[in-house]
Design a protein around this motif. Sequence first.
Motif, short mmCIF file in Angstrom:
data_model
loop_
_atom_site.label_atom_id
_atom_site.label_comp_id
_atom_site.label_asym_id
_atom_site.label_seq_id
_atom_site.Cartn_x
_atom_site.Cartn_y
_atom_site.Cartn_z
N ASN A 279 100.19 94.36 161.98
CA ASN A 279 100.14 95.35 160.76
C ASN A 279 99.53 96.63 161.22
OD1 ASN A 279 101.64 93.55 159.19
ND2 ASN A 279 99.57 92.64 158.41
N LYS B 210 103.39 97.05 157.17
CA LYS B 210 103.98 95.88 157.72
C LYS B 210 104.67 96.47 158.82
CE LYS B 210 103.35 92.24 154.71
NZ LYS B 210 104.02 91.24 153.51
N ILE C 168 95.69 92.99 155.57
CA ILE C 168 96.04 94.60 156.32
C ILE C 168 94.78 95.03 156.33
CG2 ILE C 168 96.86 96.80 155.86
CD1 ILE C 168 99.55 95.29 154.52
#
Length: 287
Positions: A8, A79, A111
Amino acid sequence: MKKFNNKNGTLYIIPTPIGNLNDITKRAIKIFKKVDIITTENIQHTNILLKKLKIKKKMFNMQIFNEKKQSKKIIKKLKQKKNIAIVSNAGTPLINDPGYYLIKLCYLNKIKIIPLPGPCAAITALIASGMSSNKFCYEGFLPKKKKKRIKIIKKIKKETRTTILYESPKRIIKCIKDIKKIMGNKKKITLAKELTKKWEKIKKNTTKNILKWLKKNKKNRKGEITIIIKGYKKKKKKKINKKIFKLFNILKKYLKFNKLIKIISKIYKIKKNKLYKKILKYRDKKI
């Protein structure tokens, strides 16, 4: 320990100047250049800063009304390995600004989040307030409706820590009037407005005098306003000296009880009602 997914992108939380654009940090500039997208509360306002820095970036607008919808879009971009910066209108993001939901989603989606230090009106005002800064609480903006506002001010009245509030120019008079009514004319507060700008004002005084100053000139009510309220000091209960009871024992043979209370209260500067109750308790114990 939360493990982040290296596939990510990264979300950067970047504080921006609260007035003086020279307060932007070198690290913030470096990150602005590095990221793919900037999500901001106010695109036009952020553009002023970016133009000064000669940086062009794609921007997303995120406000309280569209926070959830925009946060989901930003997560999709993260993403896709996009690096994104979140900024507020001015100051440190998430302090009274949208962004909490996005941060929450970042943790759920593994993330990475990198916060940068920087400008914050609440802390800037606090350190210049002349009030205790080792213990404090932040209340943000008080409610617009009077009943709700008064309810919170009543709670703040007994707060022993220094309290930080934000207020708008439109409501500042009403706010200080309510603080004055509940906390008293002599309550010490510091009012800081337009911090870091050339017309910055920081005034420490009583609620009564601050209110007078605000009413004196419309200019005194303009701009971003931070209010710092001195913490409540608990009054120490004065213990009645043993000498008073000794004096009572000596004089009770010669004077009537009520007259004796008057004399002792004048000598030791104690309220008659308080002394009366204490002497009665003492006399009853002796009987």
